[in-house]
Design a protein around this motif. Sequence first.
Motif, PDB file in Angstrom:
ATOM      1  N   GLN A 228       0.851  -1.190   0.000  1.00 19.96           N
ATOM      2  CA  GLN A 228       0.000   0.000   0.000  1.00 19.96           C
ATOM      3  C   GLN A 228       0.888   1.241   0.000  1.00 19.96           C
ATOM      4  N   TYR A 229       0.432   2.283  -0.675  1.00 15.05           N
ATOM      5  CA  TYR A 229       1.172   3.530  -0.771  1.00 15.05           C
ATOM      6  C   TYR A 229       0.286   4.697  -0.378  1.00 15.05           C
ATOM      7  N   VAL A 230       0.913   5.727   0.186  1.00 15.53           N
ATOM      8  CA  VAL A 230       0.251   7.013   0.354  1.00 15.53           C
ATOM      9  C   VAL A 230       0.600   7.806  -0.899  1.00 15.53           C
ATOM     10  N   THR A 231      -0.422   8.185  -1.668  1.00 10.06           N
ATOM     11  CA  THR A 231      -0.174   8.968  -2.874  1.00 10.06           C
ATOM     12  C   THR A 231      -0.303  10.446  -2.524  1.00 10.06           C
ATOM     13  N   LEU A 232       0.595  11.234  -3.104  1.00  7.72           N
ATOM     14  CA  LEU A 232       0.666  12.650  -2.790  1.00  7.72           C
ATOM     15  C   LEU A 232       1.018  13.422  -4.043  1.00  7.72           C
ATOM     16  N   GLY A 233       0.816  14.719  -3.984  1.00  7.31           N
ATOM     17  CA  GLY A 233       1.103  15.550  -5.133  1.00  7.31           C
ATOM     18  C   GLY A 233       1.996  16.710  -4.792  1.00  7.31           C
ATOM     19  N   ILE A 234       2.928  17.000  -5.710  1.00 10.24           N
ATOM     20  CA  ILE A 234       3.677  18.247  -5.693  1.00 10.24           C
ATOM     21  C   ILE A 234       3.626  18.774  -7.119  1.00 10.24           C
ATOM     22  N   ALA A 235       3.343  20.060  -7.247  1.00 11.06           N
ATOM     23  CA  ALA A 235       3.109  20.662  -8.564  1.00 11.06           C
ATOM     24  C   ALA A 235       2.046  19.806  -9.256  1.00 11.06           C
TER      25      ALA A 235
ATOM     26  N   VAL B 147       4.712   7.173  -1.355  1.00 13.09           N
ATOM     27  CA  VAL B 147       5.631   6.618  -0.364  1.00 13.09           C
ATOM     28  C   VAL B 147       4.943   5.403   0.256  1.00 13.09           C
ATOM     29  N   PRO B 148       5.727   4.389   0.643  1.00  5.55           N
ATOM     30  CA  PRO B 148       5.113   3.206   1.263  1.00  5.55           C
ATOM     31  C   PRO B 148       4.395   3.572   2.556  1.00  5.55           C
ATOM     32  N   VAL B 149       3.180   3.078   2.718  1.00  4.89           N
ATOM     33  CA  VAL B 149       2.370   3.438   3.884  1.00  4.89           C
ATOM     34  C   VAL B 149       3.024   2.972   5.189  1.00  4.89           C
TER      35      VAL B 149
ATOM     36  N   GLU C 184      -4.598   9.546  -1.242  1.00  6.10           N
ATOM     37  CA  GLU C 184      -5.212   8.350  -0.654  1.00  6.10           C
ATOM     38  C   GLU C 184      -4.146   7.338  -0.284  1.00  6.10           C
ATOM     39  N   VAL C 185      -4.579   6.317   0.455  1.00 10.15           N
ATOM     40  CA  VAL C 185      -3.769   5.120   0.678  1.00 10.15           C
ATOM     41  C   VAL C 185      -4.327   4.075  -0.267  1.00 10.15           C
ATOM     42  N   THR C 186      -3.441   3.512  -1.106  1.00 12.68           N
ATOM     43  CA  THR C 186      -3.915   2.620  -2.155  1.00 12.68           C
ATOM     44  C   THR C 186      -2.792   1.722  -2.645  1.00 12.68           C
TER      45      THR C 186
END
Length: 168
Positions: free
Chosen positions: A6-13, A19-21, A99-101
């Motif tokens: 599972q990963y935490v998805t994030l945004g920059i620009a 990153v791994p949850v 999200e975490v996905t």
Amino acid sequence: MAEITQYVTLGIASELLAVPVERVREILESQPLSRLPHAPPWFLGMIDVRGQGVPVVDLRVKLGFDAGEDTENTRIIVLEARMEGHELTLGLKTDRVFEVTPLDDTDLEPPPRVGAGWRPEFIVGIGRRNGAFVTVLALDHLFASTEVALIAPAEMDSGVGDIKSGAS
């Protein structure tokens, strides 16, 4: 049956990163920082997380993007990274957290080799989520040894740095 990462998805620009949850301790709203004099541009300062000082890094600047203004979606992801043989708790300021996905495929493509100036060691690989590319960050390689000394000298010298202990 294999366990799905599972990963935490994030945004920059306009970029989608992950990153791994299991490395993420918590996700905080933007908050005031205690700045330190003569710090590099990517090092924003310190925040207090349950009695522990946590260094905060501007992920946009660290990855070579222009600094951005905070919005209602700005978040600080408090996580654990292994650097120079030590566990380090730090915060990554991001434009938003999605999200975490799991990713669409458990296999990541290797980072591209595109020439000088590009830092492929910052990336574990490239995945996909709902048809979009997702860059999975190599948290343990985001900082050079000289940079680690800048953001965590007390933790490096004493071995202290467990966010769960709450010790001061």
